[in-house]
Design a protein around this motif. Structure first.
Motif, PDB file in Angstrom:
ATOM      1  N   ASN A 188      45.223 -16.269  21.369  1.00 13.05           N
ATOM      2  CA  ASN A 188      44.658 -15.496  22.477  1.00 13.05           C
ATOM      3  C   ASN A 188      43.193 -15.143  22.268  1.00 13.05           C
ATOM      4  O   ASN A 188      42.469 -14.857  23.210  1.00 13.05           O
ATOM      5  N   GLU A 189      42.704 -15.182  21.020  1.00 10.75           N
ATOM      6  CA  GLU A 189      41.299 -14.915  20.721  1.00 10.75           C
ATOM      7  C   GLU A 189      40.495 -16.200  20.548  1.00 10.75           C
ATOM      8  O   GLU A 189      39.289 -16.154  20.338  1.00 10.75           O
ATOM      9  N   ASN A 190      41.172 -17.339  20.616  1.00 12.54           N
ATOM     10  CA  ASN A 190      40.525 -18.634  20.375  1.00 12.54           C
ATOM     11  C   ASN A 190      39.747 -18.614  19.052  1.00 12.54           C
ATOM     12  O   ASN A 190      38.640 -19.126  18.946  1.00 12.54           O
ATOM     13  N   ARG A 191      40.377 -18.013  18.051  1.00 12.42           N
ATOM     14  CA  ARG A 191      39.764 -17.908  16.723  1.00 12.42           C
ATOM     15  C   ARG A 191      40.585 -18.736  15.756  1.00 12.42           C
ATOM     16  O   ARG A 191      41.805 -18.595  15.689  1.00 12.42           O
ATOM     17  N   ARG A 192      39.911 -19.616  15.006  1.00 15.89           N
ATOM     18  CA  ARG A 192      40.647 -20.542  14.150  1.00 15.89           C
ATOM     19  C   ARG A 192      39.926 -20.777  12.826  1.00 15.89           C
ATOM     20  O   ARG A 192      38.737 -20.480  12.687  1.00 15.89           O
ATOM     21  N   VAL A 193      40.680 -21.319  11.887  1.00 17.57           N
ATOM     22  CA  VAL A 193      40.091 -21.787  10.644  1.00 17.57           C
ATOM     23  C   VAL A 193      40.656 -23.168  10.363  1.00 17.57           C
ATOM     24  O   VAL A 193      41.872 -23.376  10.373  1.00 17.57           O
ATOM     25  N   GLU A 194      39.752 -24.134  10.150  1.00 21.27           N
ATOM     26  CA  GLU A 194      40.155 -25.517   9.907  1.00 21.27           C
ATOM     27  C   GLU A 194      40.672 -25.671   8.476  1.00 21.27           C
ATOM     28  O   GLU A 194      40.163 -25.038   7.544  1.00 21.27           O
ATOM     29  N   LYS A 195      41.660 -26.524   8.317  1.00 19.17           N
ATOM     30  CA  LYS A 195      42.216 -26.774   6.990  1.00 19.17           C
ATOM     31  C   LYS A 195      41.136 -27.295   6.042  1.00 19.17           C
ATOM     32  O   LYS A 195      41.078 -26.899   4.871  1.00 19.17           O
ATOM     33  N   ASP A 196      40.262 -28.174   6.540  1.00 16.80           N
ATOM     34  CA  ASP A 196      39.217 -28.760   5.695  1.00 16.80           C
ATOM     35  C   ASP A 196      38.224 -27.717   5.196  1.00 16.80           C
ATOM     36  O   ASP A 196      37.595 -27.897   4.147  1.00 16.80           O
ATOM     37  N   LYS A 197      38.096 -26.611   5.950  1.00 18.04           N
ATOM     38  CA  LYS A 197      37.179 -25.551   5.518  1.00 18.04           C
ATOM     39  C   LYS A 197      37.818 -24.643   4.481  1.00 18.04           C
ATOM     40  O   LYS A 197      37.125 -23.962   3.728  1.00 18.04           O
ATOM     41  N   LEU A 198      39.146 -24.602   4.483  1.00 16.42           N
ATOM     42  CA  LEU A 198      39.834 -23.762   3.510  1.00 16.42           C
ATOM     43  C   LEU A 198      39.721 -24.340   2.107  1.00 16.42           C
ATOM     44  O   LEU A 198      39.681 -23.621   1.124  1.00 16.42           O
ATOM     45  N   LEU A 199      39.693 -25.647   2.043  1.00 15.79           N
ATOM     46  CA  LEU A 199      39.638 -26.325   0.752  1.00 15.79           C
ATOM     47  C   LEU A 199      38.870 -27.629   0.942  1.00 15.79           C
ATOM     48  O   LEU A 199      39.216 -28.409   1.834  1.00 15.79           O
ATOM     49  N   PRO A 200      37.824 -27.858   0.154  1.00 12.12           N
ATOM     50  CA  PRO A 200      37.080 -29.112   0.287  1.00 12.12           C
ATOM     51  C   PRO A 200      38.021 -30.313   0.177  1.00 12.12           C
ATOM     52  O   PRO A 200      39.049 -30.257  -0.496  1.00 12.12           O
ATOM     53  N   LEU A 201      37.656 -31.394   0.855  1.00  8.72           N
ATOM     54  CA  LEU A 201      38.512 -32.571   0.899  1.00  8.72           C
ATOM     55  C   LEU A 201      38.855 -33.103  -0.482  1.00  8.72           C
ATOM     56  O   LEU A 201      39.977 -33.524  -0.747  1.00  8.72           O
TER      57      LEU A 201
END
Length: 409
Positions: free
Chosen positions: A51-64
């Motif tokens: 509902n807030e259109n707020r996200r965190v990408e998996k790739d940003k959580l941990l470098p590839l």
């Protein structure tokens, strides 16, 4: 209260869990609560507060590079590919939820064992946790493993999902289930203490659904044929391949019907190929994912749910509200919401021949079919009261808050 409704599964999606979360959010907000929705993004590539259109990408959580090293390390520990898949996604889900933050929430209401286990491990000390389980993940996953690995389910997978089921059912202050069927599985098979569980069926916004029945789309029903309809996911557990087999038999004796299959899923192409090979291309039509299901149901005559595994199916609830004759498999919690011969017809799961017989009988007997639909609607409009269901949830919230306070004192 500031409340978070959370699921491990991809959202938005077609199915009962997402619908339940949306309707519960709207009703809780009408009581003055602030409510956020959390879930996984497409293919679990990100975690988001929808509902807030707020996200965190998996790739940003941990470098590839680190992610690849992590995956390789899990490969040596978890030889079962399905277990490895869920272990990794649980890890990233937990990282993502932690990144988005839980500190502002007074209460978190999870919708499955995976999100419950993950969030319980990172929730703030004073945050209350309530879980609603919409099915038995251990059963579903072991069925999936058997199907994928051709009936060679590993002991590791069974042990992993059994442990997950128990932990997910016991981590919250209180766990809600929709029926006695699931309660008995959790207490008898997974040894969850009965005191942990509350049994409350779902509610549904019947008023809005009935209004949407009048929102017409381009679809029209045939003038000279009755309409059989299925709505839901197209996966192995839903048993749509048995419906196509039943309709293949039915066509040998009559052709005064069409079947609309509404929904999408991983088995869609396979089912379309089966349909073509069975010579049903002019009889069975795949509509894909649509937003006009109330209207499509209003045009239909018989709703069929050939499921092999089920908790409390939203599709049956919607068919009942619409006043349709329902034929559904006698599995899971389905017999608790259909009285055979009164509000619908229960048919043996996986038995295409018996399903064909039941469909044929309802096509043949108009008065009986209409009576089943009328009975189902009368029962459904009373039983699926959303106000009563949400009040039950609020009562559980209060009990969970009290339980948490006692533990913290």
């Amino acid at each position: 209260m500031k409340i978070l409704l959370a699921t491990f599964w991809v959202t938005p999606h077609v199915g009962g869990v997402w619908n339940y979360m949306q309707q519960l959010k709207e009703k809780l907000e009408s009581f003055g609560h602030e409510v956020d929705l959390l879930g996984s993004g497409e293919d679990h590539k990100y975690i988001h507060i929808i509902n807030e259109n707020r996200r965190v990408e998996k790739d940003k959580l941990l470098p590839l590079s680190a992610a690849k090293a992590l995956e390789n390390s899990y490969s040596s520990i978890y030889l079962d590919p399905v277990v490895k898949y869920y272990v990794l996604r649980r890890y990233f889900y937990q990282l993502g939820v932690r990144y988005l933050g839980l500190e502002k929430y007074d209460l978190i209401h999870t919708q499955d064992v995976l999100s419950t286990v993950c969030i319980n491990q990172i929730r703030p000390a004073n945050t209350v946790l309530v879980a609603t389980l919409h099915g038995c993940v251990a059963h579903e996953m072991k069925h999936h493993v058997n199907h994928v690995q051709k009936n060679r389910s590993s002991n590791l997978a069974s042990t992993y999902f059994d442990k997950l089921e128990f932990e997910g059912a016991t981590s919250a202050e209180i766990t809600i289930v929709a029926n006695e069927w699931l309660k008995h599985i959790l207490t008898d098979e997974f040894h969850v203490p009965p005191s942990q569980l509350k049994v409350f069926h779902y509610g549904y916004d019947t008023e809005s659904f009935l209004k949407r029945m009048n929102e017409k789309s381009a679809i029209q029903r045939p003038i000279d044929k009755k309409v059989i309809i299925y709505t839901g996911r197209l996966n192995e557990n839903k048993g749509v391949h048995h419906l196509i087999s039943a309709l293949t038999q039915l066509k040998k004796s009559r052709n005064d019907w069409v079947c609309w299959i509404v929904g999408d899923g991983p088995n869609q192409k396979e089912l379309q190929n089966q349909n073509k090979a069975s010579g049903l291309e002019n009889d069975v039509f795949f509509f894909g994912r649509r937003d006009d299901i109330p209207y499509l149901l209003s045009l239909s005559d018989i709703f069929v749910l050939p499921t092999l595994m089920e908790n409390q199916p939203l599709s049956v609830i919607e068919a009942q509200i619409t006043g349709k004759a329902v034929i559904a498999s006698d599995v899971g919690g389905v017999p608790e919401i259909i009285e055979h011969g009164v509000t619908g017809v229960l048919t043996p799961a996986g038995d295409a021949q018996m399903l064909c017989i039941n469909i044929n009988y309802l096509l043949e007997h108009d008065q009986y079919r209409c009576t089943l639909g009328a009975n189902a609607q009368k029962w459904g409009l009373q039983h699926w009261s959303q106000d009563k269901a949400v009040q039950n949830v609020l009562d559980v919230y209060e009990s969970a808050i009290s339980k948490k306070k006692i533990v913290n004192e």
